[in-house]
Design an enzyme around this catalytic site. Structure first.
Site, short mmCIF file in Angstrom:
data_model
loop_
_atom_site.label_atom_id
_atom_site.label_comp_id
_atom_site.label_asym_id
_atom_site.label_seq_id
_atom_site.Cartn_x
_atom_site.Cartn_y
_atom_site.Cartn_z
N TYR A 168 0.85 -1.19 0.00
CA TYR A 168 0.00 0.00 0.00
C TYR A 168 0.89 1.24 0.00
CZ TYR A 168 -3.42 3.50 1.56
OH TYR A 168 -4.23 4.61 1.67
N ASP A 205 9.28 2.75 0.11
CA ASP A 205 8.23 3.41 0.87
C ASP A 205 8.35 2.93 2.31
OD1 ASP A 205 6.00 4.45 2.02
OD2 ASP A 205 4.57 3.69 0.54
N LYS A 213 3.92 8.56 9.21
CA LYS A 213 3.65 7.91 10.50
C LYS A 213 4.64 8.32 11.61
CE LYS A 213 0.62 4.59 8.47
NZ LYS A 213 0.70 4.03 7.14
C1 PLP Z 1 0.20 4.60 5.76
C2 PLP Z 1 1.01 4.40 4.53
C3 PLP Z 1 0.93 5.28 3.45
C4 PLP Z 1 -0.06 6.41 3.40
O1 PLP Z 1 0.18 7.34 4.41
P1 PLP Z 1 -1.02 8.33 4.85
O2 PLP Z 1 -0.38 9.21 5.87
O3 PLP Z 1 -2.09 7.43 5.40
O4 PLP Z 1 -1.44 9.05 3.64
C5 PLP Z 1 1.78 5.09 2.38
N1 PLP Z 1 2.66 4.08 2.36
C6 PLP Z 1 2.76 3.21 3.38
C7 PLP Z 1 3.79 2.12 3.32
C8 PLP Z 1 1.94 3.34 4.49
O5 PLP Z 1 2.03 2.45 5.49
#
Ligand code: PLP
Length: 419
Positions: free
Chosen positions: A141, A235, A263
Site C-alpha cells: 500500500y 516506501d 507515520k
Molecule cells: C500509511 C502508509 C501510506 C499512506 O500514508 P497516509 O499518511 O495514510 O497518507 C503510504 N505508504 C505506506 C507504506 C503506508 O504504510
C-alpha cells in the site's frame, strides 16, 4: 452519547460515519468504538472502557499515547503560533536531525501525509528519468493517489487495472503491478519496456498482512534499477524510524534512490516526507522543475512533535522495543494456543510489528494469504475487544508495539487475556 449513538450521528453527516474507511469496523459485526482520550498503551472510549491499544493510530505512536516530553514541547510550540506559511526554524531542526543520522539521504522535504510523500516521489522519479511508467507490487500500500490504486490486469506482466472507481484507464496504463518476491517478473517487465521510471516497494510490506521479503529479492531490485537507470523507491512510511532509525534501508544495507516517510516521523501529528540524494531532491521546485507545495507543509507544531519523538529513538530504545515486542508476541501465542476456538492462529512478527495469521503456512506474497483470514479475524477481534484489548479493526492490518507496552503493561495484558 455512547459510541453507537455517535456512529448513527456520524453516518448522517459523513459517508459511512468515518474519515478513513478501515475505522468503520466494516465486516466485524459491531459498531466502531468512539475514542475520547488515551495515555501510554491505553485508549479510552466514550463509554469509559479502557483498552490496551495495539493499533496505535496505525503506527505513528512509537512512544505510546501522549508522551509527556513530546506533549510539553507541543504545548510550547502552540504557545508561539501554529502556522506561518513562511520559512521557519522548526523544519530545519527536524531536517538536520534526520539527514545527519541517515547516511544515504542528503536532503528531505516535508509534507502532510504518507500519501503526499509517495505522490511526490512518483512525480520526482518521472522528472528525474523522463520516463512515464512505475512498477508497484500486489500487497503493498502506498496511499490513495490514483497512480497507486491499481491492481494487476489480466495479461502476464501486463498493464494495471484501476482498483477504485474514479481512476482513469490512462492512469492505470502507467502502473505495472508485479508479485512480491518474483524477481523474474520484474526483470521481464523492465526488459520489455524502456519507459519504467521507478520501482516502488515497501521493503517490509506491512499493509496487507506482514509479508517479509528476502534480502536477495530486494537486492535484486536494486541491481535491476542500477542496470536500467530506474529509480528505486523504498516506501518506509511504516518501517522508517521503526525497524531502525534508518528503517529497513539501514537494516538491509540497501540504499534506495528515494525514500518516503510518514507515520512515526510526525509522532502522531500529520507529517510525510520525501528524501534522497541532493542531485534528485533538487529537481523539486523552487530549484528544479518538478512542482510540489503545501499550505500547511512543515507545520511548526508537527515538526516539533516529530523531532521530540525521533530524539528518543537511540539504540537502547530499539533494544527495549524489541524486548517488549517479543514478550507481547509470546503472551499472545501462549494465549491463542490455550484456546480451542483460536488455536489455528499463529503470529508473524518483525521487530515491533506483528500480524495474526490463521493457518500454518506463512505467505510471502498477497496471493498466498488464506482466504478465511477476515472470517477468522472477526472471531479474534471480538474476543479481544470484550477483554479490553483493541486490535487494528481488520484482519489485513497489523499490530503495533510501542515503548509504552512495557513490563507492567505485559502483566496487564496477561491478566486481561486470561480473564
Ligand atoms: C500509511 C502508509 C501510506 C499512506 O500514508 P497516509 O499518511 O495514510 O497518507 C503510504 N505508504 C505506506 C507504506 C503506508 O504504510
Amino acid at each position: 452519547m455512547n459510541s453507537e449513538q455517535l456512529f448513527e450521528q456520524a453516518k448522517k453527516y459523513t459517508p459511512g460515519g468515518v474519515h478513513s474507511p478501515v475505522r468503520s469496523f466494516k465486516g466485524l459485526h459491531t459498531t466502531p468504538r468512539f475514542m475520547k482520550s488515551a495515555k501510554g498503551a491505553f485508549i479510552t472510549d466514550e463509554e469509559n472502557n479502557e483498552y490496551i491499544d495495539f493499533c496505535m493510530s496505525f503506527g505513528p505512536l512509537i512512544l505510546g499515547h501522549r508522551d509527556e516530553q513530546v506533549a510539553a514541547k507541543v504545548h510550547e510550540a502552540v504557545d508561539r503560533g501554529w502556522s506561518y506559511g513562511a520559512a521557519e526554524k522548526y523544519s530545519v531542526d527536524l531536517a538536520s536531525y534526520i539527514v545527519e543520522r541517515i547516511p544515504f539521504i542528503e536532503q528531505i522535504r516535508f509534507m502532510n501525509s504518507g500519501t503526499e510523500a509517495v505522490m511526490t516521489a512518483i512525480r520526482l522519479a518521472r522528472g528525474a528519468t523522463g520516463k512515464n511508467k512505475i512498477i508497484k507490487f500486489n500487497g503493498c500500500y502506498h496511499g490513495h493517489m490514483d497512480q497507486m490504486l491499481i491492481k494487476a490486469g489480466s495479461g502476464l506482466a501486463g498493464e494495471g487495472e484501476a482498483s477504485s472507481k474514479g481512476v482513469t484507464p490512462s492512469t492505470a496504463h502507467d502502473t505495472v503491478v508485479c508479485e512480491l518476491g518474483n524477481l523474474e517478473q520484474v526483470r521481464q517487465v523492465c526488459d520489455q519496456s524502456d519507459d519504467i521510471a521507478a520501482i516502488f516497494i515497501e521493503p517490509l510490506p506491512a499493509n496487507n498482512g506482514l509479508l517479509p521479503q528476502t534480502e536477495a529479492f530486494l537486492q535484486g531490485l536494486r541491481k535491476i534499477c542500477d542496470e536500467k537507470g530506474i529509480i528505486l523507491v523504498f516506501d518506509e512510511v511504516i518501517s522508517g524510524f521503526r525497524m531502525s532509525f534508518g528503517g529497513m534501508s539501514q537494516v538491509l544495507g540497501i540504499d534506495p534512490d528515494i525514500v518516503t516517510y510518514g507515520k512515526v516521523i510526525g509522532g502522531g501529528f500529520p507529517v510525510g516526507a520525501v528524501a534522497g540524494k541532493k542531485k534528485i531532491m533538487e529537481l523539486l521546485a523552487p530549484v528544479g522543475g518538478v512542482y510540489q507545495a503545501g499550505t500547511l507543509s512543515a507545520n511548526p507544531v508537527a515538526m516539533v512533535a516529530g523531532l521530540e519523538t525521533l530524539k528518543k529513538l537511540d539504540d537502547k530504545f530499539y533494544q527495549d522495543l524489541q524486548k517488549n515486542s517479543d514478550n507481547i508476541v509470546a503472551i499472545f501465542n501462549e494465549w491463542l494456543q490455550s484456546r480451542e476456538d483460536l488455536k489455528d492462529f499463529q503470529i508473524v512478527q518483525r521487530g515491533s510489528l506483528f500480524w495474526f495469521l490463521p493457518g500454518q503456512d506463512i505467505p510471502s506474497d498477497a496471493l498466498h494469504i488464506p482466504a478465511n483470514l477476515q472470517e477468522r479475524f472477526k472471531e479474534l477481534f471480538k474476543v479481544c475487544l470484550a477483554k479490553g484489548v483493541y486490535l487494528s479493526p481488520n484482519g489485513y492490518e497489523i499490530a503495533f508495539v510501542s515503548s509504552a507496552h512495557d513490563e507492567n503493561l505485559q502483566k496487564e495484558l496477561r491478566a486481561r487475556l486470561w480473564s
